[in-house]
Motif scaffolding. Structure first.
Motif, PDB file in Angstrom:
ATOM      1  N   CYS A 181       5.427   6.930  -6.777  1.00 61.05           N
ATOM      2  CA  CYS A 181       4.367   7.273  -7.557  1.00 61.05           C
ATOM      3  C   CYS A 181       4.441   8.901  -7.768  1.00 61.05           C
ATOM      4  N   THR A 199      -4.216   8.442 -15.486  1.00 60.14           N
ATOM      5  CA  THR A 199      -3.307   7.279 -14.579  1.00 60.14           C
ATOM      6  C   THR A 199      -2.592   6.613 -15.661  1.00 60.14           C
ATOM      7  N   LEU A 233      -0.760   2.028  -7.089  1.00 60.98           N
ATOM      8  CA  LEU A 233      -0.568   3.254  -6.604  1.00 60.98           C
ATOM      9  C   LEU A 233      -1.092   3.238  -5.186  1.00 60.98           C
TER      10      LEU A 233
END
Length: 194
Positions: free
Chosen positions: A114, A58, A73
Motif C-alpha cells: 500500500c 483512495t 488497504l
C-alpha cells in the motif's frame, strides 16, 4: 476527551514498549483507510485553525488477484503506533503549510504494497535536508519548530514505527511547492503469503 486521553495513554504505553524492545506489542489486521480517516477527523480543528484544506483519495488496484475487496488497504501491525506515525505526518503537513494551503492524502495499492502519500503545499524541505529530517532532534527550521512546540523527534519516531512494520518512508518535492512523504507498507496478504 476521554476517548482522546485513552488513545494517548495507549500510544504512550506502545511508544515506551517500542523504545525498550524490538516488538510492536499488540499486532492485528489494521485498516489503513480507517486509521487515516480517524487522523483526519482528529486534526480537523487544527486544519480549520490553520486554514488548510485536507483531502483524502483512495485508489484500489482492481487487477490485484491477491486481495479481497474488504482487505484492499489492510496491513499487519499495531493500530495505535500506525495512528501515531500518520498523525505526526499529517499534523506537520498542516502546521508547516501556508494559509489556505492544502494537504492531499492518497492511498493506493501497488502489487502487494500500500502506498500512502501525504502531499502539502507548505514551505518544503531542501534536497540536502530530506534524509536528515528523520534523524532524532533534527529540525529544518528551528525557529518555526519552537513556535509550534516541536522537539525534532516526530519524524524520527515516524521512521522507527514504520521500519518496525516492514515499511519505508521517503520525502520528495511537491510541485510547485511543498513536500511529499511517501510510505510503502506491505499489505496483509503479502505478509500472510510469506
Amino acid at each position: 476527551m476521554e476517548t482522546y486521553i485513552n488513545r494517548l495513554s495507549a500510544i504512550i504505553a506502545n511508544l515506551l514498549e517500542l523504545t525498550e524492545t524490538s516488538e510492536l506489542g499488540e499486532v492485528e489486521d489494521v485498516s489503513l483507510d480507517a486509521v487515516i480517516t480517524t487522523v483526519v477527523d482528529d486534526l480537523e480543528s487544527v486544519a480549520q485553525n490553520n486554514m488548510v484544506n485536507v483531502q483524502v483519495n483512495t485508489q484500489i488496484d482492481a487487477h490485484s488477484e491477491t486481495q479481497s475487496e474488504a482487505q484492499n488497504l489492510t496491513v499487519k501491525g499495531n493500530a495505535n503506533l500506525l495512528y501515531r506515525a500518520i498523525y505526526n505526518l499529517v499534523e506537520n503537513a498542516i502546521r508547516y503549510n501556508h494559509k489556505e494551503g492544502s494537504v492531499n492524502i492518497a492511498m493506493e495499492t501497488e502489487g502487494q504494497e500500500c502506498l500512502v502519500t501525504i502531499a502539502d503545499t507548505g514551505v518544503g524541505i531542501a534536497p540536502e535536508q530530506r534524509e536528515l529530517v528523520f534523524e532524532p532532534f533534527y529540525r529544518v527550521n528551528k525557529s518555526r519548530s519552537r513556535e509550534f512546540g516541536g522537539a525534532g523527534i516526530g519524524l524520527s519516531l515516524v521512521k522507527t514505527i514504520l521500519k518496525r512494520h516492514g515499511a519505508s518512508i521517503t520525502v520528495s518535492e511537491n510541485n510547485p511547492q511543498g513536500s511529499v512523504f511517501t510510505i510503502r507498507i506491505p499489505l496483509v496478504d503479502a505478509i500472510d503469503s510469506e
